[in-house]
Design an enzyme around this catalytic site. Structure first.
Site, short mmCIF file in Angstrom:
data_model
loop_
_atom_site.label_atom_id
_atom_site.label_comp_id
_atom_site.label_asym_id
_atom_site.label_seq_id
_atom_site.Cartn_x
_atom_site.Cartn_y
_atom_site.Cartn_z
N SER A 18 0.81 -1.22 0.00
CA SER A 18 0.00 0.00 0.00
C SER A 18 0.84 1.27 0.00
O SER A 18 0.50 2.23 -0.72
CB SER A 18 -0.96 0.01 1.20
N LYS A 67 -9.71 -5.34 10.95
CA LYS A 67 -10.83 -4.75 10.19
C LYS A 67 -12.14 -4.69 10.98
O LYS A 67 -12.98 -3.84 10.71
CB LYS A 67 -11.04 -5.52 8.87
N ALA A 131 -12.39 -17.24 6.75
CA ALA A 131 -13.43 -16.41 7.36
C ALA A 131 -12.77 -15.28 8.15
O ALA A 131 -13.17 -14.95 9.26
CB ALA A 131 -14.31 -17.28 8.27
N VAL A 134 -11.54 -10.18 5.35
CA VAL A 134 -12.02 -9.75 4.03
C VAL A 134 -13.25 -10.55 3.58
O VAL A 134 -13.97 -10.14 2.66
CB VAL A 134 -10.85 -9.83 3.00
N ASN A 154 -13.77 -22.63 6.96
CA ASN A 154 -12.66 -22.02 7.71
C ASN A 154 -12.13 -23.02 8.72
O ASN A 154 -12.89 -23.79 9.29
CB ASN A 154 -13.16 -20.77 8.44
N ARG A 155 -10.82 -22.99 8.90
CA ARG A 155 -10.19 -23.91 9.87
C ARG A 155 -10.88 -23.78 11.24
O ARG A 155 -11.21 -24.77 11.87
CB ARG A 155 -8.70 -23.55 9.97
N LYS A 159 -15.55 -18.85 13.46
CA LYS A 159 -15.47 -17.61 12.68
C LYS A 159 -16.38 -17.66 11.46
O LYS A 159 -16.95 -16.65 11.06
CB LYS A 159 -14.02 -17.32 12.30
P1 ATR Z 1 -8.06 -12.73 10.83
O1 ATR Z 1 -8.71 -14.07 10.76
O2 ATR Z 1 -7.31 -12.53 12.12
O3 ATR Z 1 -8.95 -11.59 10.45
P2 ATR Z 1 -6.99 -12.87 8.25
O4 ATR Z 1 -5.59 -12.82 7.74
O5 ATR Z 1 -8.03 -11.97 7.71
O6 ATR Z 1 -6.88 -12.73 9.80
O7 ATR Z 1 -7.51 -14.32 8.07
C1 ATR Z 1 -6.67 -15.35 7.99
C2 ATR Z 1 -7.48 -16.50 7.41
O8 ATR Z 1 -6.56 -17.49 7.02
C3 ATR Z 1 -8.39 -17.11 8.44
O9 ATR Z 1 -9.51 -17.63 7.77
C4 ATR Z 1 -7.50 -18.23 9.00
O10 ATR Z 1 -8.17 -19.30 9.58
P3 ATR Z 1 -8.51 -19.31 11.15
O11 ATR Z 1 -9.70 -18.42 11.30
O12 ATR Z 1 -8.77 -20.71 11.46
O13 ATR Z 1 -7.29 -18.75 11.83
C5 ATR Z 1 -6.82 -18.68 7.74
N1 ATR Z 1 -5.58 -19.39 8.02
C6 ATR Z 1 -4.39 -18.86 8.37
N2 ATR Z 1 -3.46 -19.82 8.52
C7 ATR Z 1 -4.08 -21.00 8.25
C8 ATR Z 1 -3.67 -22.37 8.22
N3 ATR Z 1 -2.41 -22.73 8.50
N4 ATR Z 1 -4.59 -23.31 7.89
C9 ATR Z 1 -5.86 -22.96 7.60
N5 ATR Z 1 -6.32 -21.68 7.59
C10 ATR Z 1 -5.45 -20.71 7.93
#
Ligand code: ATR
Length: 276
Positions: A18, A67, A131, A134, A154-155, A159
């Site tokens: 950005s 966000k 989830a 964004v 989502n893992r 969420k």
């Molecule tokens: P946030 O969830 O804190 O807003 P984000 O970067 O917007 O951050 O989201 C990261 C996304 O990537 C989430 O959906 C996250 O899954 P979790 O909600 O289970 O954390 C997913 N993510 C990140 N690392 C992951 C991994 N190793 N395996 C599966 N999903 C992952």
């Protein structure tokens, strides 16, 4: 003239381009301003918002993981931020209110959805992976096009359930079942951080997909994630998140500076060069 200050808050921020985007436009439009990375902890949000309120900072973008977290500190949510409860652009209104807006929805519309074939779009099956911050913007942008066949996985299932509280029409898929579900998808959108530079990658293989599957990755750094590379080899149509990134930036810039910056190939090539 005093230099205006802008920036992006989040953590981690090292992957964000950005500053490059906004500083390019400041120079081009001769705006005396600077845009920087502001990596902060959750506990520092209040302090940053105070800087907006005092006009020490003229505008900020918000990225992962704040966000949603910024919302309690704002006076007002407008436009798509109100619909998605997800804020990526903050400014001070003329009457002194700290306002949260969302330009991710616009970014996704211009950067991806508008490139899809309109025919039967509303009947297509969309699968969103992730989830995070964004995802509400993606679902809202799709729903504006009449697309309601949206599954999300989502893992951390909680969420995904939280997002279903905002958009009740979505279907939740267990993370373990993605491989089976991907077969039914016309469009898969990666909204996780899996594939981001120096980070983890998908364990899923996407072995069996429709041959006309469209795969969209929100990630633009690297330009081609491992998943994009793998699917390209199978002749699957793929897109990265670069155009979305540029369009969301364009709209943020216009909110702050009342100038709609030009999106030209030179700037896009500058960004791509930086990714290499
Ligand atoms: P946030 O969830 O804190 O807003 P984000 O970067 O917007 O951050 O989201 C990261 C996304 O990537 C989430 O959906 C996250 O899954 P979790 O909600 O289970 O954390 C997913 N993510 C990140 N690392 C992951 C991994 N190793 N395996 C599966 N999903 C992952």
């Amino acid at each position: 003239m005093k230099e205006k200050k802008f920036g992006i808050i989040g953590k981690p921020l090292s992957h964000s381009l950005s500053p490059m985007l906004h500083n390019f436009w400041f120079k081009k439009y001769k705006v005396c301003a600077n845009y920087s990375l502001i990596e902060i902890e959750l506990s520092e949000i209040a302090e940053i918002i105070k800087k907006i309120r005092n006009n020490d900072l003229q505008g900020i973008n918000v990225t992962v993981p704040y966000k949603q977290a910024v919302i309690p500190f704002l006076d007002l949510l407008i436009n798509d931020a109100k619909e998605t409860l997800s804020v990526n652009t903050i400014s001070l209104s003329e009457d002194g209110k700290v306002v949260g807006d969302n330009t991710d929805v616009y970014g996704l519309e211009r950067g991806f959805i508008n490139k899809l074939d309109e025919q039967n779009l509303a009947q297509k099956n969309f699968l969103i992976l992730g989830a995070g911050g964004v995802t509400p913007s993606i679902i809202y942008a799709l729903s504006k096009k009449g697309i309601k066949n949206i599954s999300i996985s989502n893992r951390t299932i909680k969420k995904a359930e939280n997002i279903k509280n905002i958009f009740s029409f979505i279907k939740i898929i267990q993370w373990e079942n993605i491989e089976a579900e991907v077969i039914n998808a016309d469009v898969v959108i990666n909204a996780t951080s899996l594939g981001l530079k120096n980070g983890n990658n998908f364990k899923q293989e996407f072995k069996t997909t429709k041959s006309n599957l469209i795969y969209y990755d929100i990630i633009y750094n690297p330009e081609e994630t491992m998943m994009i590379k793998k699917l390209k080899e199978k002749k699957i149509q793929t897109y990265n998140g670069l155009d979305m990134f540029i369009y969301q930036g364009q709209k943020s810039f216009s909110i702050w500076n009342k100038i709609i910056p030009d999106l030209n190939e030179e700037m896009k090539q500058n960004i791509i060069a930086k990714l290499k």
